[in-house]
Design a protein around this motif. Structure first.
Motif, PDB file in Angstrom:
ATOM      1  N   MET A   1       5.541  -1.960   3.483  1.00  0.00           N
ATOM      2  CA  MET A   1       4.866  -1.688   4.655  1.00  0.00           C
ATOM      3  C   MET A   1       3.900  -0.988   4.106  1.00  0.00           C
ATOM      4  O   MET A   1       3.537  -0.958   2.834  1.00  0.00           O
ATOM      5  CB  MET A   1       5.119   0.004   5.060  1.00  0.00           C
ATOM      6  CG  MET A   1       6.600  -0.405   5.753  1.00  0.00           C
ATOM      7  SD  MET A   1       6.972   1.257   6.735  1.00  0.00           S
ATOM      8  CE  MET A   1       5.439   1.628   7.632  1.00  0.00           C
ATOM      9  N   THR A   2       2.378  -2.113   4.654  1.00  0.00           N
ATOM     10  CA  THR A   2       0.983  -2.042   4.120  1.00  0.00           C
ATOM     11  C   THR A   2       0.347  -0.649   5.226  1.00  0.00           C
ATOM     12  O   THR A   2       1.073   0.273   4.965  1.00  0.00           O
ATOM     13  CB  THR A   2       0.108  -3.013   5.147  1.00  0.00           C
ATOM     14  OG1 THR A   2       0.204  -2.777   6.592  1.00  0.00           O
ATOM     15  CG2 THR A   2       0.906  -4.522   4.928  1.00  0.00           C
ATOM     16  N   ALA A   3      -0.751  -0.481   4.772  1.00  0.00           N
ATOM     17  CA  ALA A   3      -1.164   1.224   4.403  1.00  0.00           C
ATOM     18  C   ALA A   3      -1.662   1.075   5.742  1.00  0.00           C
ATOM     19  O   ALA A   3      -2.047   2.063   6.443  1.00  0.00           O
ATOM     20  CB  ALA A   3      -2.402   1.107   3.304  1.00  0.00           C
ATOM     21  N   LEU A   4      -1.946   0.372   5.987  1.00  0.00           N
ATOM     22  CA  LEU A   4      -2.367   0.388   7.922  1.00  0.00           C
ATOM     23  C   LEU A   4      -1.183   0.608   8.436  1.00  0.00           C
ATOM     24  O   LEU A   4      -1.567   1.426   9.646  1.00  0.00           O
ATOM     25  CB  LEU A   4      -2.863  -1.223   8.175  1.00  0.00           C
ATOM     26  CG  LEU A   4      -3.866  -0.707  10.036  1.00  0.00           C
ATOM     27  CD1 LEU A   4      -4.311  -0.339  10.580  1.00  0.00           C
ATOM     28  CD2 LEU A   4      -3.860  -2.407  10.210  1.00  0.00           C
ATOM     29  N   GLU A   5      -0.098   0.283   8.710  1.00  0.00           N
ATOM     30  CA  GLU A   5       1.706   0.333   8.794  1.00  0.00           C
ATOM     31  C   GLU A   5       1.518   1.517   9.215  1.00  0.00           C
ATOM     32  O   GLU A   5       1.790   2.121   9.814  1.00  0.00           O
ATOM     33  CB  GLU A   5       2.060  -1.166   8.956  1.00  0.00           C
ATOM     34  CG  GLU A   5       1.737  -2.169   9.194  1.00  0.00           C
ATOM     35  CD  GLU A   5       2.768  -3.110   8.197  1.00  0.00           C
ATOM     36  OE1 GLU A   5       3.474  -2.949   7.480  1.00  0.00           O
ATOM     37  OE2 GLU A   5       2.681  -4.680   8.924  1.00  0.00           O
TER      38      GLU A   5
END
Length: 292
Positions: free
Chosen positions: A4-8
């Motif tokens: 998972m990305t930071a944005l997600e």
């Protein structure tokens, strides 16, 4: 499972995409913790939910690759919470989100504590200013009271001086009357030729001549029961007695009459111009002070 990305992750925590992108970008892509700190500090900004416009050259959110690179940098620099290029299980994602949410709550509590401390400091400052103003007002009041006391002292001193001038005038008037009446009588008596006194038989003697008195001794009873004794010249006017009584009375020096009890007589304004001898007060009498 893909990482998972930071944005997600921030969107998974409940932040809108716009807020998450703006927080990550404006915190310098230093990780989720920095982004959350930025959101907490700016949650009251009126333009927080305005669409984020990335500066030229910033490709945040344009491709999955850039997002993945930002997320990798964030996790590596902060606490190695997420391993690079490794998949997270559902359990791990939940655990990570839980930790971040707990961190966010902690940051919010810290912010609330800072705000409380700032409010306490402001209240202390307000109280300090209030105390300073109170001291200033107290000093002004004390200065005003000193001025009033000084004015009253001057008025009292002037009143004493005025009464002293009246007393001195009374003494001068007495001296002038004594010199005028007493002196002229003495000259006349000295200048008159001495006539031999004829011998009159005792049987032919009538009522003896009335004795002449030069002074009049008065007992004066004031309204408060005080009794005064004072001597006046028999030719002095009754007004001199009234002036003497005025100087002795403090409460109401002018609003009174003079009277005798045996026989009862209240003296009028016309009587004030008459000498004491003519009013039947010589050689001694008792006067009463009564209200008008």
């Amino acid at each position: 499972m893909a990482e998972m990305t930071a944005l997600e992750m921030m969107m998974e925590m409940g932040f809108s995409r716009n807020r998450a992108e703006k927080a990550l970008a404006l915190s310098g892509h230093q990780g989720i913790e920095k982004a959350m700190d930025w959101l907490i500090e700016h949650e009251d900004d009126p333009n927080l939910d305005e669409p984020y416009v990335a500066p030229q050259g910033d490709v945040l959110g344009t491709t999955e690759k850039s997002e993945l690179g930002a997320a990798e940098m964030s996790f590596e620099e902060n606490s190695n919470q997420i391993q690079h290029n490794a998949a997270l299980s559902e359990e791990e994602k939940k655990e990570q989100l839980k930790r971040l949410e707990e961190l966010m709550r902690q940051r919010q509590l810290e912010r609330e504590e800072r705000e409380k401390k700032d409010e306490i400091d402001r209240e202390k400052q307000r109280r300090k200013q209030g105390q300073e103003l109170s001291l200033i007002r107290q000093k002004l009041q004390e200065e005003e009271m000193r001025k009033i006391a000084e004015e009253r002292r001057k008025e009292k001193l002037e009143d004493i001086r005025a009464k002293q001038r009246v007393r001195e005038k009374i003494e001068r008037d007495k001296a002038e009357r004594a010199l005028k009446f007493g002196g002229s009588g003495g000259v006349t008596a000295a200048a008159a030729p001495v006539q031999p006194t004829p011998v009159v038989p005792q049987s032919s003697l009538g009522t003896p001549a009335k004795r002449e008195y030069d002074e009049c001794r008065l007992q004066i009873r004031l309204l408060d029961g005080t009794q005064l004794t004072q001597s006046f010249k028999s030719r002095e006017q009754l007004a001199a007695v009234r002036l003497y009584v005025q100087l002795q009375q403090q409460d109401d020096p002018g609003n009174f009459n003079l009277m005798t009890s045996f026989p009862r007589k209240v003296f009028s304004e016309e009587d004030m111009e008459k000498p004491l001898q003519e009013l039947g007060l010589v050689p001694s009498a008792v006067l009463f002070v009564c209200k008008k």
